[in-house]
Design a protein around this motif. Structure first.
Motif, PDB file in Angstrom:
ATOM      1  N   VAL A  38       0.850  -1.183   0.000  1.00  0.00           N
ATOM      2  CA  VAL A  38       0.000   0.000   0.000  1.00  0.00           C
ATOM      3  C   VAL A  38       0.887   1.234   0.000  1.00  0.00           C
ATOM      4  N   LEU A  39       0.599   2.139  -0.916  1.00  0.00           N
ATOM      5  CA  LEU A  39       1.360   3.378  -1.059  1.00  0.00           C
ATOM      6  C   LEU A  39       0.464   4.537  -0.647  1.00  0.00           C
ATOM      7  N   ILE A  40       0.904   5.290   0.365  1.00  0.00           N
ATOM      8  CA  ILE A  40       0.096   6.405   0.863  1.00  0.00           C
ATOM      9  C   ILE A  40       0.933   7.672   0.919  1.00  0.00           C
ATOM     10  N   GLY A  41       0.248   8.782   1.058  1.00  0.00           N
ATOM     11  CA  GLY A  41       0.919  10.069   1.165  1.00  0.00           C
ATOM     12  C   GLY A  41      -0.102  11.174   1.036  1.00  0.00           C
ATOM     13  N   GLN A  42       0.183  12.312   1.643  1.00  0.00           N
ATOM     14  CA  GLN A  42      -0.715  13.450   1.511  1.00  0.00           C
ATOM     15  C   GLN A  42      -0.684  13.944   0.064  1.00  0.00           C
ATOM     16  N   GLY A  46       3.820  12.859  -4.028  1.00  0.00           N
ATOM     17  CA  GLY A  46       4.512  12.177  -5.119  1.00  0.00           C
ATOM     18  C   GLY A  46       4.042  10.767  -5.388  1.00  0.00           C
ATOM     19  N   LYS A  47       2.991  10.323  -4.705  1.00  0.00           N
ATOM     20  CA  LYS A  47       2.586   8.914  -4.847  1.00  0.00           C
ATOM     21  C   LYS A  47       2.065   8.578  -6.251  1.00  0.00           C
ATOM     22  N   SER A  48       1.316   9.493  -6.867  1.00  0.00           N
ATOM     23  CA  SER A  48       0.818   9.217  -8.214  1.00  0.00           C
ATOM     24  C   SER A  48       1.963   9.192  -9.234  1.00  0.00           C
ATOM     25  N   THR A  49       2.931  10.075  -9.046  1.00  0.00           N
ATOM     26  CA  THR A  49       4.101  10.065  -9.930  1.00  0.00           C
ATOM     27  C   THR A  49       4.895   8.778  -9.756  1.00  0.00           C
ATOM     28  N   LEU A  50       5.022   8.331  -8.515  1.00  0.00           N
ATOM     29  CA  LEU A  50       5.716   7.071  -8.256  1.00  0.00           C
ATOM     30  C   LEU A  50       4.997   5.913  -8.938  1.00  0.00           C
ATOM     31  N   ALA A  51       3.671   5.927  -8.889  1.00  0.00           N
ATOM     32  CA  ALA A  51       2.896   4.877  -9.560  1.00  0.00           C
ATOM     33  C   ALA A  51       3.177   4.876 -11.054  1.00  0.00           C
ATOM     34  N   ALA A 202       6.414  11.393   1.784  1.00  0.00           N
ATOM     35  CA  ALA A 202       6.256  12.766   2.267  1.00  0.00           C
ATOM     36  C   ALA A 202       7.272  13.621   1.526  1.00  0.00           C
ATOM     37  N   ALA A 203       6.792  14.659   0.858  1.00  0.00           N
ATOM     38  CA  ALA A 203       7.658  15.581   0.115  1.00  0.00           C
ATOM     39  C   ALA A 203       8.570  14.841  -0.866  1.00  0.00           C
ATOM     40  N   GLY A 204       8.037  13.807  -1.508  1.00  0.00           N
ATOM     41  CA  GLY A 204       8.799  13.102  -2.532  1.00  0.00           C
ATOM     42  C   GLY A 204       9.805  12.098  -2.029  1.00  0.00           C
ATOM     43  N   ARG A 205       9.815  11.839  -0.737  1.00  0.00           N
ATOM     44  CA  ARG A 205      10.751  10.870  -0.148  1.00  0.00           C
ATOM     45  C   ARG A 205       9.994   9.778   0.604  1.00  0.00           C
ATOM     46  N   VAL A 206      10.630   8.636   0.786  1.00  0.00           N
ATOM     47  CA  VAL A 206      10.031   7.559   1.576  1.00  0.00           C
ATOM     48  C   VAL A 206      10.162   7.916   3.049  1.00  0.00           C
ATOM     49  N   ALA A 207       9.015   8.148   3.692  1.00  0.00           N
ATOM     50  CA  ALA A 207       9.007   8.522   5.110  1.00  0.00           C
ATOM     51  C   ALA A 207       8.781   7.312   6.008  1.00  0.00           C
ATOM     52  N   GLU A 223       2.268  11.256  13.088  1.00  0.00           N
ATOM     53  CA  GLU A 223       3.387  12.106  12.674  1.00  0.00           C
ATOM     54  C   GLU A 223       3.245  12.568  11.232  1.00  0.00           C
ATOM     55  N   LEU A 224       2.682  11.715  10.384  1.00  0.00           N
ATOM     56  CA  LEU A 224       2.539  12.042   8.969  1.00  0.00           C
ATOM     57  C   LEU A 224       1.196  12.693   8.649  1.00  0.00           C
ATOM     58  N   GLY A 225       0.403  12.950   9.687  1.00  0.00           N
ATOM     59  CA  GLY A 225      -0.838  13.699   9.497  1.00  0.00           C
ATOM     60  C   GLY A 225      -2.041  12.894   9.074  1.00  0.00           C
ATOM     61  N   PHE A 226      -2.028  11.581   9.314  1.00  0.00           N
ATOM     62  CA  PHE A 226      -3.166  10.735   8.972  1.00  0.00           C
ATOM     63  C   PHE A 226      -3.975  10.400  10.220  1.00  0.00           C
ATOM     64  N   VAL A 227      -5.247  10.107  10.012  1.00  0.00           N
ATOM     65  CA  VAL A 227      -6.128   9.691  11.103  1.00  0.00           C
ATOM     66  C   VAL A 227      -6.287   8.176  11.034  1.00  0.00           C
TER      67      VAL A 227
END
Length: 264
Positions: A38-42, A46-51, A202-207, A223-227
């Motif tokens: 699973v790939l997540i991110g605000q 960059g998640k769609s670009t990574l896909a 996060a910000a184009g990097r693997v957090a 920490e990454l702002g998810f609920v």
């Protein structure tokens, strides 16, 4: 030997009127055959670009993307964006036609693909009559018909009702059991429970790169702002009150079982 998708120091940057904008910055990532990642991110992470990089749809500015000759296909967020044919059968054949599959092989491939996504009974039906969930299943069938090894799901449940989401997730589970590699992009935290592994950008990097349980229960999620999902919120609330639950539940079913064990 298992095949892998491997990104080594991958960066993607675009020229804009305000200068160069870096979308991905030094991504190192290896995905093994049969994994569900699973790939997540605000938004803007960059998640769609990574896909798109994983699918070969976006060039890299720096680094190396290797796919071991794997066939990678994508299922899009908007089911309308991937439908071409007028009928279910015509649509599932479109990708095969583009890849010059022998016409004599197409009917059997189409039948097998539609059977796997539970749409075989709708072969001759107009695609305009399908529900949103069925249209996403048709997109998956198109990937299967061209014998994709890896399927990238780009927020494919975002526009679906709960019942359709469960239908698509159920088919995805079956595909992984059959050996397919799944890369699942989502904003729904409940869907992380299905994954072998969670990669957060996060910000184009693997957090973060690890399990869903560690993501939620080790504080990374906040920490990454998810609920976190409701089941995790309840479990953490109970543990804060001194009720120790076994197994760090992720789903309502796991939470119910954990609470039941405490009550017995």
């Amino acid at each position: 030997m298992k095949k892998h998708l491997t990104l080594s120091g991958v960066s993607v940057a675009f020229a804009t009127p305000d200068g160069v904008h870096t979308v991905l910055d030094g991504i190192d990532l290896t995905i093994a055959a049969g994994e569900w990642v699973v790939l997540i991110g605000q938004n803007g992470s960059g998640k769609s670009t990574l896909a798109k990089v994983l699918c070969g749809l976006s060039p890299v500015s720096k680094g190396l993307a290797e796919c071991d000759d794997l066939q990678v296909q994508m299922v899009f967020q908007n089911p309308e964006a991937q439908i071409v044919g007028e009928t279910v059968y015509e649509d599932v054949c479109f990708g095969m036609e583009n890849r010059a599959v022998d016409p004599e092989e197409m009917p059997e491939r189409a039948r097998a693909a539609l059977e796997k996504v539970r749409l075989a009974h709708l072969t001759g039906q107009s695609v305009t009559t399908l529900s949103g969930g069925q249209k996403q299943l048709l997109g998956i069938a198109g990937c299967l018909a061209v014998e994709a090894d890896v399927i990238v799901f780009d927020e494919c449940t975002a526009m679906l009702d709960p019942a359709s989401r469960e239908m698509v997730l159920g088919v995805a589970q079956e595909l992984q059991q059959q050996g397919k590699t799944l890369i699942w992009i989502t904003q729904w935290m409940e869907e992380l429970a299905y994954a072998d592994r969670v990669v957060a950008l996060a910000a184009g990097r693997v957090a973060y790169d690890g399990t869903a349980r560690a993501f939620f229960y080790d504080g990374v999620c906040a920490e990454l702002g998810f609920v976190p999902p409701y089941a995790v919120q309840v479990a953490e609330s109970l543990q804060g009150k001194g009720v120790v639950l076994e197994g760090q539940p992720l789903t309502p079913k796991e939470l119910s079982e954990a609470v039941g064990d405490v009550c017995r």
